[in-house]
Scaffold this active site. Sequence first.
Site, PDB file in Angstrom:
ATOM      1  N   GLU A   1       2.164   3.160  -1.769  1.00  8.47           N
ATOM      2  CA  GLU A   1       3.357   4.412  -1.875  1.00  8.47           C
ATOM      3  C   GLU A   1       4.611   3.691  -2.421  1.00  8.47           C
ATOM      4  OE1 GLU A   1       3.447   1.854   2.100  1.00  8.47           O
ATOM      5  OE2 GLU A   1       1.846   2.565   0.716  1.00  8.47           O
TER       6      GLU A   1
ATOM      7  N   CYS B   1      -1.966  -2.786   3.385  1.00  6.36           N
ATOM      8  CA  CYS B   1      -0.875  -3.731   4.145  1.00  6.36           C
ATOM      9  C   CYS B   1      -1.582  -4.092   5.246  1.00  6.36           C
ATOM     10  CB  CYS B   1       0.574  -3.481   4.217  1.00  6.36           C
ATOM     11  SG  CYS B   1       1.670  -4.802   4.453  1.00  6.36           S
TER      12      CYS B   1
ATOM     13  N   HIS C   1       1.918  -2.195  -1.008  1.00  6.65           N
ATOM     14  CA  HIS C   1       2.255  -0.937  -0.543  1.00  6.65           C
ATOM     15  C   HIS C   1       1.983   0.100  -1.762  1.00  6.65           C
ATOM     16  CE1 HIS C   1       3.515  -1.253   3.389  1.00  6.65           C
ATOM     17  NE2 HIS C   1       3.926  -2.583   3.032  1.00  6.65           N
TER      18      HIS C   1
END
Length: 193
Positions: free
Chosen positions: A177, A77, A175
Amino acid sequence: MKIAIIKYNAGNTQSVSYALNRLGVDPIITDEPELLKAADKVIFPGVGEASTAMTYLKQRNLDKLIPEFKQPFLGICLGLQLMCQHSEENDVECLKVFPMTVKRFPPKDKVPHMGWNSITNLKDPLFNGVNEGEFVYFVHSYYAELSDYTIAQSDYILPFSASIRKDNFYAVQFHTEKSGKTGEKILKNFLSL
C-alpha cells in the site's frame, strides 16, 4: 467480490483499505470470523509487535481460524511474520502457516530496515508484470529467511524473503500500500487470483 481486511491491534488497516479503494474495491475491515470466512479474499496487514498482535488474534480465536482459510490470503509486513511458526520478537509462537522462524536482523547496520529496496527472483503470478529489481517500500527489524516458500527476495544486511507462498497463502514483507505503482500492481494481481 468480497474482500476482507483482518482487523487486529496492528495499525495500517486504513492505508490498505485506501489502496484497495484506488483499485475500485470497497473492502470490509473486520475481526468477525463469519465475515472473514465468507470473504472471497482476505488481507492480513500489520504494523506493530508480534506478541501483542498474537494475543489479540488468540482472544478472538483467529489464531485457529486463519490457518484453515481456503480462499486467497495475503499477509503484509507483520502479517507475513505472524504467518510463520515463531518470531524472535518477544519469543512468540505464531500462526504456523509457514514452518519458518522470523529472526531479528543482526545489529551491524541501521535497524529497522526502512525505505525503498529492490525485489529479485520473482517466481509467482503474484508478480505478473513486475520487473526484476523493481523497488518497494520496507519497514521492519525482523525477517523470514530464504526457503522453499520464497517467491521473491530482497537484501539488507543479508538476503531474506521479500515474499513467501504456500498454497492459497501469500505474504509480502514490504508494504504494497506504500509501494507506488509496483505495490498497486501486486495488489491487483492478488485480487485477480
